[in-house]
Design a protein around this motif. Structure first.
Motif, PDB file in Angstrom:
ATOM      1  N   TRP A 193      13.061   5.606  19.386  1.00 30.89           N
ATOM      2  CA  TRP A 193      12.306   6.359  20.421  1.00 30.89           C
ATOM      3  C   TRP A 193      11.197   7.114  19.688  1.00 30.89           C
ATOM      4  CZ3 TRP A 193      11.296  11.388  21.342  1.00 30.89           C
ATOM      5  CH2 TRP A 193      12.354  12.432  20.711  1.00 30.89           C
ATOM      6  N   GLU A 194      11.153   7.660  18.455  1.00 23.99           N
ATOM      7  CA  GLU A 194      10.220   8.437  17.996  1.00 23.99           C
ATOM      8  C   GLU A 194       8.761   7.409  17.498  1.00 23.99           C
ATOM      9  OE1 GLU A 194      13.302   8.288  16.981  1.00 23.99           O
ATOM     10  OE2 GLU A 194      14.036  10.415  16.382  1.00 23.99           O
ATOM     11  N   LEU A 220       7.242   6.465  20.835  1.00 25.67           N
ATOM     12  CA  LEU A 220       6.681   7.568  21.315  1.00 25.67           C
ATOM     13  C   LEU A 220       5.116   7.659  20.629  1.00 25.67           C
ATOM     14  CD1 LEU A 220       6.784   9.783  23.391  1.00 25.67           C
ATOM     15  CD2 LEU A 220       7.682  11.292  21.481  1.00 25.67           C
ATOM     16  N   LEU A 221       5.297   7.524  19.102  1.00 30.76           N
ATOM     17  CA  LEU A 221       4.169   7.599  18.375  1.00 30.76           C
ATOM     18  C   LEU A 221       3.034   6.382  18.794  1.00 30.76           C
ATOM     19  CD1 LEU A 221       5.161   8.508  14.661  1.00 30.76           C
ATOM     20  CD2 LEU A 221       3.441   9.632  16.082  1.00 30.76           C
ATOM     21  N   LEU A 276       2.705   5.259  21.900  1.00 32.58           N
ATOM     22  CA  LEU A 276       2.287   5.120  23.186  1.00 32.58           C
ATOM     23  C   LEU A 276       0.809   5.691  23.322  1.00 32.58           C
ATOM     24  CD1 LEU A 276       3.391   4.751  25.766  1.00 32.58           C
ATOM     25  CD2 LEU A 276       4.150   7.085  25.959  1.00 32.58           C
ATOM     26  N   LEU A 324      -2.012   3.489  24.961  1.00 34.64           N
ATOM     27  CA  LEU A 324      -2.845   3.874  26.014  1.00 34.64           C
ATOM     28  C   LEU A 324      -4.232   3.906  25.891  1.00 34.64           C
ATOM     29  CD1 LEU A 324      -0.839   7.002  27.530  1.00 34.64           C
ATOM     30  CD2 LEU A 324      -1.180   4.964  28.576  1.00 34.64           C
ATOM     31  N   ILE A 364     -26.536   1.310  40.394  1.00 41.48           N
ATOM     32  CA  ILE A 364     -25.232   2.446  40.191  1.00 41.48           C
ATOM     33  C   ILE A 364     -24.877   3.323  41.491  1.00 41.48           C
ATOM     34  CG2 ILE A 364     -25.545   2.466  37.736  1.00 41.48           C
ATOM     35  CD1 ILE A 364     -27.007   5.134  38.146  1.00 41.48           C
ATOM     36  N   LEU A 365     -26.001   3.487  42.297  1.00 40.60           N
ATOM     37  CA  LEU A 365     -25.736   4.435  43.392  1.00 40.60           C
ATOM     38  C   LEU A 365     -24.977   3.575  44.406  1.00 40.60           C
ATOM     39  CD1 LEU A 365     -28.903   6.585  43.377  1.00 40.60           C
ATOM     40  CD2 LEU A 365     -26.558   7.237  42.700  1.00 40.60           C
ATOM     41  N   TYR A 404     -28.681  -1.334  24.421  1.00 39.07           N
ATOM     42  CA  TYR A 404     -28.994  -0.065  24.678  1.00 39.07           C
ATOM     43  C   TYR A 404     -30.109   0.367  25.392  1.00 39.07           C
ATOM     44  CZ  TYR A 404     -30.160   4.655  23.037  1.00 39.07           C
ATOM     45  OH  TYR A 404     -30.717   5.970  23.205  1.00 39.07           O
ATOM     46  N   LEU A 445     -29.017   1.732  28.619  1.00 37.18           N
ATOM     47  CA  LEU A 445     -28.793   3.138  28.849  1.00 37.18           C
ATOM     48  C   LEU A 445     -30.231   3.879  29.016  1.00 37.18           C
ATOM     49  CD1 LEU A 445     -26.401   4.119  25.977  1.00 37.18           C
ATOM     50  CD2 LEU A 445     -26.086   4.162  28.505  1.00 37.18           C
ATOM     51  N   TYR A 449     -28.461  -2.170  34.275  1.00 35.22           N
ATOM     52  CA  TYR A 449     -27.034  -2.500  33.615  1.00 35.22           C
ATOM     53  C   TYR A 449     -26.639  -3.769  33.728  1.00 35.22           C
ATOM     54  CZ  TYR A 449     -27.069   2.696  34.147  1.00 35.22           C
ATOM     55  OH  TYR A 449     -27.299   4.073  33.956  1.00 35.22           O
TER      56      TYR A 449
END
Lengths: 317, 513
Positions: free
Chosen positions: A29-30, A33-34, A36, A40, A62-63, A274, A278, A283
């Motif tokens: 499990w360690e 866990l590492l 994870l 993510l 965007i709005l 870019y 940006l 977009y």
């Protein structure tokens, strides 16, 4: 998920009764866990953002948000392909990254082979550390230093002119700029790139060297006939991965080294993405361009993987 | 050992996950988010400093308002705003100095229409002093979207010139472009230095000295656009031709295109590579002391703007609109918050609040002289230190420069604010030049509906302009015409033609002020 069994038999045969999920988890499990946080991270930032690709097919404001923006099919792509900068950006992206691959890819291999032959331990360590150093400098810093050193009134040109030569427009003329761009890239990446190869070299069976030595092979011969074939799978894997980047390439590197007098080669796809995405808030078009770039990149990876397999290598996938 | 490691790892993970879910402390007050430009001043925290704390204490706490300042990067403000608007956490005030961009925010749906009665009710003083501008310029498509800060006349943008160099080559201060070029040639001969040329980008006012007065209203409306270069227009061509001459004559920096920001131009000036430098001069500007540290013999004068004109009798100057900061209210801001924003603007004008925001604490930052003017204490460095531009990014919501009741006092205060001690003449001369040009000054045309093509092509044209104008400047003189024609064609094709077409259509439909 199913675990792949070893078809060669051996150890795997004894383990036919695979432990269940629960037991594996309890035992290790360690480790899980590492695993994870990076998982993510990848899910959130690499896959989570896939949903955003939808804006390439919308007239995204965007709005208004993702949902309220109008669907426009491939209209954004058509717009992108019709712009004046598009063809130039594709050409430059391929050119810069293609040349970078030709020059930059073999450099760490050669350097790793050379480092491997160095016998003085202290010298080797110091050299390696110094070679890794540029990798940790950001491109912004490198760009600033490059312009300090290589401007027409910079140190390098001062030395050249004082020695009676003519000032070299390292970064002030298109073709010189291209050469400088490539060289600076090689300088920055070369040392760091050796790590994987040096690791691979340690995996080469020492008996092969002994056998070659007995047969009277010189150092050069041993490098050519033992070391290089020994790390060939690594080279092929890295080559395939690098081919995937031929369509992308570093935004920071071009952006930090470019200047407005030498724009012939600096309009690249990442720079356009870019600027559109940006700087101008376009977009949809920036996403469409980015998606186009990724799809081509993916095709390049798949194609080279296929080619590698045809030539008898293991490939990546 | 292994156990201990596991526990540490598990705890670390739990903590990192937990952080994301930390509940915000609930407060019963209303929170207003006020934008403030972050100009990257060294050692200055724009959102948390003596003055933001003071505002919270003096205005926020008594009124049950939590005043939160939101930093807007000055050099990337549209980017910052756009991202915050998209994420839904933009400030309650959406501001910008240039009208086309403010209109672009409205066109994107970022702003809400304003109820002027409500504005009047909660910010009566502010309302009384600015309602004229609001009625004249604040309307778009039939609704009021903008309120405006005031813009008193300012003449501290000037070009410094090395008077000692002028004297060294036996010349006088130039009053026309021809004289300026001759002076620069003499400097080059004497091995002194260049005319400073900072890369032209983002703001395009370069062609004004090459325009003629009186101006053609339609052409002025079509081509005058702060954010887009008028590359294909006659005055632009003349400007580029002159720049091409200066480049080939070696009187500007051969690597001028690397002077991408004002710091590089400043460095060239204080290191004696360049003999001119343009800036907004302020009493605290370090440029003069830095120059004197390198060249104790340096003498400075204000360059007459006429030295930029081919024909000083017929040139035109860029005027400002009568307003300073243009402000709209975020479309997502609710009524309670909006009322608190009005109250904040009003509070700034009450009592000594504005004076304190502009000058700091009496007896520490400044002492009052006989006329009631604040004389800044030299080398003050206490906790109530003002920002490097005298807190302007906080009080710019009300005015663009500090105002005083009489002209005489105003002039005196301007000298205190703008002229480094002992260099008052620079500002006195600048005022004289400014006044002389007043009849030739007109602001950009104001379209009453968004020119959407400007927002669409601005960034592309800005990048293309830099590439093409540098190419034109660096062309061999005999190739200039060809290079310019090709460049102009490319510029039109990259979207400029669409801008011109849209503007022509709007102009002909009378949608312009």
């Amino acid at each position: 998920m199913t675990l792949r069994t070893d078809t060669n038999g051996g150890l795997a045969r004894r383990d036919l009764r695979r432990p269940g999920w629960g037991k594996t988890l309890r035992n290790d499990w360690e480790l899980y866990l590492l695993l994870l946080p990076p998982m993510l991270f990848a899910l959130l930032f690499k896959y989570g953002s896939y949903a955003g690709l939808v804006v390439a097919f919308k007239d995204y404001k965007i709005l208004k948000g993702f949902f309220a923006s109008k669907w426009v099919g491939f209209a954004q792509f058509e717009k992108v392909f019709a712009t004046r900068d598009f063809a130039r950006a594709v050409r430059n992206t391929l050119l810069l990254n293609g040349l970078d691959l030709i020059l930059g890819f073999p450099a760490p291999i050669m350097l790793a082979l050379l480092l491997n032959e160095v016998r003085g331990r202290a010298f080797k360590r110091v050299t390696q550390t110094l070679l890794y150093l540029p990798h940790f400098l950001s491109w912004v810093i490198i760009g600033a230093i490059a312009y300090q050193l290589f401007s027409l009134s910079g140190i390098v040109n001062t030395v050249i002119t004082n020695a009676g030569g003519a000032a070299v427009p390292f970064l002030q003329e298109n073709n010189h700029w291209l050469a400088s761009y490539l060289m600076i890239g090689v300088w920055q990446n070369m040392g760091w790139g050796t790590i994987v190869y040096l690791a691979a070299i340690t995996g080469v069976n020492p008996e092969l060297y002994e056998a070659a030595l007995t047969d009277g092979a010189t150092r050069l011969r041993r490098m050519w006939h033992v070391t290089l074939p020994g790390i060939r799978p690594t080279i092929v894997t890295l080559l395939i991965m690098n081919l995937g980047r031929v369509m992308g390439g570093s935004f920071e590197r071009v952006y930090a080294l470019m200047n407005v007098a030498t724009t012939e080669y600096t309009y690249t796809i990442p720079v356009l993405v870019y600027r559109w995405g940006l700087e101008s808030g376009r977009y949809s078009q920036a996403t469409a361009l980015g998606l186009f770039q990724s799809v081509i990149g993916l095709l390049l990876v798949l194609g080279s993987d296929f080619a590698a397999k045809r030539f008898g290598e293991e490939g990546l996938l | 050992m292994k156990k201990a490691l596991s526990i540490v790892l598990a705890l670390a993970l739990a903590m990192s996950l937990g952080l994301a879910f930390t509940a915000r402390a609930s407060v019963n007050t209303v929170t207003i988010k006020i934008p403030v430009y972050d100009r990257g001043f060294e050692g200055w925290n724009v959102t948390d400093n003596y003055y933001t704390q003071w505002i919270q204490k003096e205005f926020g706490d008594p009124n049950g308002v939590n005043v939160q300042f939101v930093a807007i990067t000055r050099s990337a403000e549209v980017q910052d705003y756009t991202q915050m608007l998209a994420a839904g956490n933009a400030p309650d005030i959406v501001f910008h100095y240039d009208m086309p961009q403010a209109v672009a925010y409205q066109a994107e749906g970022a702003l809400q229409p304003l109820d002027l009665e409500e504005f009047k009710q909660y910010a009566p003083t502010y309302y009384d002093k600015t309602i004229g501008m609001v009625e004249q310029y604040g309307e778009l498509d039939g609704e009021t979207y903008f309120i405006f800060a005031t813009r008193p006349t300012a003449y501290n943008y000037l070009t410094l010139i090395r008077l000692d160099w002028v004297e060294q080559v036996g010349k006088t201060l130039p009053t026309s472009l021809k004289e300026l070029d001759e002076l620069a040639l003499a400097w080059r001969e004497a091995g002194l230095g260049y005319l400073n040329h900072q890369l032209v980008k983002d703001n395009f006012t370069y062609s004004y000295p090459f325009r003629t007065w009186p101006n053609d209203d339609r052409e002025h409306a079509l081509y005058s656009e702060l954010g887009v270069a008028d590359f294909t227009w006659g005055p632009s061509r003349d400007y580029l031709k002159e720049l091409n001459y200066q480049y080939n004559a070696g009187i500007i920096d051969p690597e001028f295109y690397l002077n991408a920001d004002t710091n590089e131009a400043l460095a060239d000036f204080v290191s004696g590579r360049a003999g001119t430098y343009s800036l907004y001069l302020a009493a605290s500007s370090p440029v003069i002391s830095s120059l004197l540290a390198n060249f104790p013999e340096a003498k400075l004068a204000t360059l007459n703007p006429a030295a930029g004109y081919v024909n000083p009798e017929q040139a035109m100057e860029r005027g400002y609109w009568p307003f300073g900061m243009i402000m709209g209210i975020n479309g997502k801001t609710d009524e309670t918050t909006r009322v608190a924003v009005w109250k904040y603007l009003e509070w700034m004008l009450r009592g000594d609040n504005l004076f304190k925001l502009e000058n700091g604490v009496e007896g520490e930052n400044y002492t009052l002289d006989a006329d009631g003017l604040a004389v800044a204490a030299p080398d003050f460095s206490g906790p109530s230190l003002l920002s490097a531009n005298k807190n302007k990014d906080y009080w710019c919501l009300w005015e663009e420069s500090a105002t005083y009741p009489t002209d005489e006092l105003q002039q005196k205060a301007n000298l205190l604010n703008w002229a480094p001690a002992g260099y008052e003449q620079l500002i006195i001369d600048s005022k004289a030049y400014f006044d002389a040009l007043t009849p030739y000054r007109a602001p950009d045309a104001l379209f009453t509906t968004a020119v959407t093509t400007v927002a669409e092509y601005k960034a592309d044209l800005n990048a293309l302009w830099q590439e093409l104008y540098v190419k034109c400047a660096m062309a061999a003189p005999e190739d200039f015409d060809k290079v310019y024609e090709e460049s102009a064609k490319a510029f039109l094709e990259a979207g400029y033609q669409e801008i011109l077409d849209q503007k022509a259509e709007l102009y002909d439909a009378g949608k312009v002020k």
